[in-house]
Scaffold this motif. Structure first.
Motif, PDB file in Angstrom:
ATOM      1  N   SER A 196       0.825  -1.219   0.000  1.00  0.00           N
ATOM      2  CA  SER A 196       0.000   0.000   0.000  1.00  0.00           C
ATOM      3  C   SER A 196       0.858   1.267   0.000  1.00  0.00           C
ATOM      4  CB  SER A 196      -0.936   0.014   1.216  1.00  0.00           C
ATOM      5  OG  SER A 196      -1.676  -1.177   1.285  1.00  0.00           O
ATOM      6  N   GLY A 197       1.889   1.280  -0.822  1.00  0.00           N
ATOM      7  CA  GLY A 197       2.727   2.470  -0.937  1.00  0.00           C
ATOM      8  C   GLY A 197       3.710   2.660   0.203  1.00  0.00           C
ATOM      9  N   ARG A 198       3.725   1.749   1.181  1.00  0.00           N
ATOM     10  CA  ARG A 198       4.689   1.846   2.298  1.00  0.00           C
ATOM     11  C   ARG A 198       5.761   0.785   2.103  1.00  0.00           C
ATOM     12  NH1 ARG A 198       2.173   0.653   7.498  1.00  0.00           N
ATOM     13  NH2 ARG A 198       4.091   1.459   8.360  1.00  0.00           N
ATOM     14  N   TYR A 199       6.966   1.131   2.537  1.00  0.00           N
ATOM     15  CA  TYR A 199       8.080   0.186   2.435  1.00  0.00           C
ATOM     16  C   TYR A 199       8.475  -0.294   3.821  1.00  0.00           C
ATOM     17  CZ  TYR A 199       8.787   1.735  -2.368  1.00  0.00           C
ATOM     18  OH  TYR A 199       8.617   2.010  -3.694  1.00  0.00           O
ATOM     19  N   GLY A 200       9.047  -1.479   3.854  1.00  0.00           N
ATOM     20  CA  GLY A 200       9.628  -2.008   5.078  1.00  0.00           C
ATOM     21  C   GLY A 200      10.800  -2.879   4.692  1.00  0.00           C
ATOM     22  N   LEU A 201      11.879  -2.798   5.460  1.00  0.00           N
ATOM     23  CA  LEU A 201      13.064  -3.609   5.192  1.00  0.00           C
ATOM     24  C   LEU A 201      13.082  -4.755   6.194  1.00  0.00           C
ATOM     25  CD1 LEU A 201      15.585  -3.727   3.354  1.00  0.00           C
ATOM     26  CD2 LEU A 201      16.833  -2.588   5.202  1.00  0.00           C
ATOM     27  N   PHE A 202      13.131  -5.966   5.671  1.00  0.00           N
ATOM     28  CA  PHE A 202      13.101  -7.164   6.499  1.00  0.00           C
ATOM     29  C   PHE A 202      14.476  -7.818   6.466  1.00  0.00           C
ATOM     30  CE2 PHE A 202       8.851  -6.014   5.782  1.00  0.00           C
ATOM     31  CZ  PHE A 202       8.128  -6.483   6.874  1.00  0.00           C
TER      32      PHE A 202
ATOM     33  N   VAL B  55      12.433  -0.955   9.860  1.00  0.00           N
ATOM     34  CA  VAL B  55      13.257  -2.149   9.694  1.00  0.00           C
ATOM     35  C   VAL B  55      12.764  -3.203  10.678  1.00  0.00           C
ATOM     36  CG1 VAL B  55      15.610  -3.083   9.814  1.00  0.00           C
ATOM     37  CG2 VAL B  55      15.244  -0.746   8.976  1.00  0.00           C
ATOM     38  N   PHE B  56      12.648  -4.425  10.182  1.00  0.00           N
ATOM     39  CA  PHE B  56      12.193  -5.545  10.997  1.00  0.00           C
ATOM     40  C   PHE B  56      13.275  -6.618  10.962  1.00  0.00           C
ATOM     41  CE2 PHE B  56       8.636  -3.315   9.132  1.00  0.00           C
ATOM     42  CZ  PHE B  56       7.841  -3.056  10.244  1.00  0.00           C
ATOM     43  N   VAL B  57      13.763  -7.011  12.138  1.00  0.00           N
ATOM     44  CA  VAL B  57      14.843  -7.994  12.217  1.00  0.00           C
ATOM     45  C   VAL B  57      14.283  -9.317  12.740  1.00  0.00           C
ATOM     46  CG1 VAL B  57      17.006  -8.586  13.399  1.00  0.00           C
ATOM     47  CG2 VAL B  57      16.706  -6.293  12.461  1.00  0.00           C
ATOM     48  N   ASP B  58      14.651 -10.375  12.053  1.00  0.00           N
ATOM     49  CA  ASP B  58      14.233 -11.735  12.381  1.00  0.00           C
ATOM     50  C   ASP B  58      14.858 -12.180  13.705  1.00  0.00           C
ATOM     51  OD1 ASP B  58      13.688 -14.472  12.321  1.00  0.00           O
ATOM     52  OD2 ASP B  58      15.197 -14.879  10.776  1.00  0.00           O
ATOM     53  N   SER B  59      14.006 -12.596  14.640  1.00  0.00           N
ATOM     54  CA  SER B  59      14.490 -13.010  15.957  1.00  0.00           C
ATOM     55  C   SER B  59      15.406 -14.237  15.892  1.00  0.00           C
ATOM     56  CB  SER B  59      13.311 -13.301  16.889  1.00  0.00           C
ATOM     57  OG  SER B  59      12.476 -14.300  16.321  1.00  0.00           O
ATOM     58  N   SER B  60      15.316 -15.041  14.823  1.00  0.00           N
ATOM     59  CA  SER B  60      16.146 -16.245  14.748  1.00  0.00           C
ATOM     60  C   SER B  60      17.635 -15.924  14.562  1.00  0.00           C
ATOM     61  CB  SER B  60      15.657 -17.193  13.643  1.00  0.00           C
ATOM     62  OG  SER B  60      16.122 -16.791  12.385  1.00  0.00           O
ATOM     63  N   LEU B  61      17.954 -14.677  14.188  1.00  0.00           N
ATOM     64  CA  LEU B  61      19.371 -14.282  14.067  1.00  0.00           C
ATOM     65  C   LEU B  61      20.063 -14.282  15.432  1.00  0.00           C
ATOM     66  CD1 LEU B  61      19.021 -11.409  11.455  1.00  0.00           C
ATOM     67  CD2 LEU B  61      20.401 -13.473  11.148  1.00  0.00           C
ATOM     68  N   GLU B  62      19.270 -14.200  16.481  1.00  0.00           N
ATOM     69  CA  GLU B  62      19.805 -14.116  17.844  1.00  0.00           C
ATOM     70  C   GLU B  62      20.560 -15.381  18.255  1.00  0.00           C
ATOM     71  OE1 GLU B  62      18.224 -12.007  21.925  1.00  0.00           O
ATOM     72  OE2 GLU B  62      16.760 -12.800  20.513  1.00  0.00           O
ATOM     73  N   ARG B  63      20.365 -16.479  17.513  1.00  0.00           N
ATOM     74  CA  ARG B  63      21.033 -17.738  17.883  1.00  0.00           C
ATOM     75  C   ARG B  63      22.522 -17.726  17.577  1.00  0.00           C
ATOM     76  NH1 ARG B  63      19.345 -21.093  12.465  1.00  0.00           N
ATOM     77  NH2 ARG B  63      18.520 -19.182  11.577  1.00  0.00           N
TER      78      ARG B  63
ATOM     79  N   LEU C 279      23.169  -5.090  15.589  1.00  0.00           N
ATOM     80  CA  LEU C 279      22.304  -4.996  14.412  1.00  0.00           C
ATOM     81  C   LEU C 279      20.994  -4.291  14.771  1.00  0.00           C
ATOM     82  CD1 LEU C 279      21.574  -5.755  11.466  1.00  0.00           C
ATOM     83  CD2 LEU C 279      20.749  -7.940  12.352  1.00  0.00           C
ATOM     84  N   VAL C 280      20.390  -4.718  15.871  1.00  0.00           N
ATOM     85  CA  VAL C 280      19.118  -4.115  16.302  1.00  0.00           C
ATOM     86  C   VAL C 280      19.330  -2.648  16.688  1.00  0.00           C
ATOM     87  CG1 VAL C 280      17.279  -4.213  18.043  1.00  0.00           C
ATOM     88  CG2 VAL C 280      18.098  -6.324  16.962  1.00  0.00           C
TER      89      VAL C 280
ATOM     90  N   VAL D 298      12.112  -6.291  16.465  1.00  0.00           N
ATOM     91  CA  VAL D 298      12.458  -7.704  16.324  1.00  0.00           C
ATOM     92  C   VAL D 298      11.177  -8.513  16.194  1.00  0.00           C
ATOM     93  CG1 VAL D 298      13.604  -9.676  17.427  1.00  0.00           C
ATOM     94  CG2 VAL D 298      14.582  -7.373  17.648  1.00  0.00           C
ATOM     95  N   VAL D 299      11.096  -9.320  15.140  1.00  0.00           N
ATOM     96  CA  VAL D 299       9.907 -10.143  14.909  1.00  0.00           C
ATOM     97  C   VAL D 299      10.324 -11.561  14.512  1.00  0.00           C
ATOM     98  CG1 VAL D 299       8.355  -8.256  14.214  1.00  0.00           C
ATOM     99  CG2 VAL D 299       9.723  -9.390  12.496  1.00  0.00           C
ATOM    100  N   ASP D 300       9.431 -12.490  14.745  1.00  0.00           N
ATOM    101  CA  ASP D 300       9.655 -13.860  14.297  1.00  0.00           C
ATOM    102  C   ASP D 300       9.141 -13.954  12.868  1.00  0.00           C
ATOM    103  OD1 ASP D 300       9.643 -16.538  13.726  1.00  0.00           O
ATOM    104  OD2 ASP D 300       8.764 -17.146  15.647  1.00  0.00           O
ATOM    105  N   MET D 301      10.051 -14.086  11.913  1.00  0.00           N
ATOM    106  CA  MET D 301       9.673 -14.070  10.494  1.00  0.00           C
ATOM    107  C   MET D 301       9.007 -15.368  10.056  1.00  0.00           C
ATOM    108  SD  MET D 301      10.981 -11.261   9.017  1.00  0.00           S
ATOM    109  CE  MET D 301      12.039  -9.955   9.624  1.00  0.00           C
TER     110      MET D 301
END
Length: 159
Positions: free
Chosen positions: A56-62, A114-122, A144-145, A152-155
């Motif tokens: 919808s015209g908005r951007y997000g970086l995952f 910006v949304f960072v995948d919580s699984s990177l925390e491992r 990174l965060v 931080v989200v679970d992708m």
């Protein structure tokens, strides 16, 4: 800042947080998470891929681990819009200032969530692109965060 190369822009940005973090340069372009993991001799999950989506015209970086598939429902929830689509290569350059395959999750041309995948925390260290396809930037999950100001989200799951 406009006259800086993408790599210089990234390093300049990183220096404000931690001048000891330095981009690593390689002879060859690392176009995929697989190529980057092989070049470093690390688990593919340690490669943090940054993918720009539009809804919808908005951007997000995952920013997700190299071994994680970004769930479309999760993208839709994060962007709170219609059907999300991956941004075109032209949009990626316009919004981030980086080419596809070399998108660094910070030092972006435009401010986007910006949304960072919580699984990177491992992993103790993850590697993001550093603005050019021949570079990687080693960072901790916490750095990174902090540098992205990310949520931080679970992708992998979408409840």
């Amino acid at each position: 800042m406009a006259s800086m190369s993408p790599l210089e822009r990234v390093q300049h940005y990183v220096n404000q947080y931690d001048p000891t973090i330095k981009a690593m340069l390689f002879e060859e372009k690392l176009q995929t998470s697989e190529e980057a993991a092989q070049a470093l001799g690390v688990d593919i999950g340690q490669i943090a891929k940054s993918i720009l989506f539009r809804s919808s015209g908005r951007y997000g970086l995952f920013v997700a681990a190299g071994d994680v598939r970004i769930h479309a429902k999760r993208v839709k929830q994060c962007l709170e819009g219609g059907q999300p689509k991956m941004a075109s290569p032209e949009e990626v350059i316009e919004v981030t200032g980086f080419q596809v395959g070399a998108v660094c999750p910070f030092a972006l041309r435009q401010e986007v969530p910006v949304f960072v995948d919580s699984s990177l925390e491992r992993f103790p260290v993850v590697y993001t692109a550093a603005g050019i396809a021949e570079s990687l930037l080693p960072v901790t999950f916490q750095a990174l965060v902090a540098m992205t100001g990310a949520q931080v989200v679970d992708m992998q799951t979408a409840e």
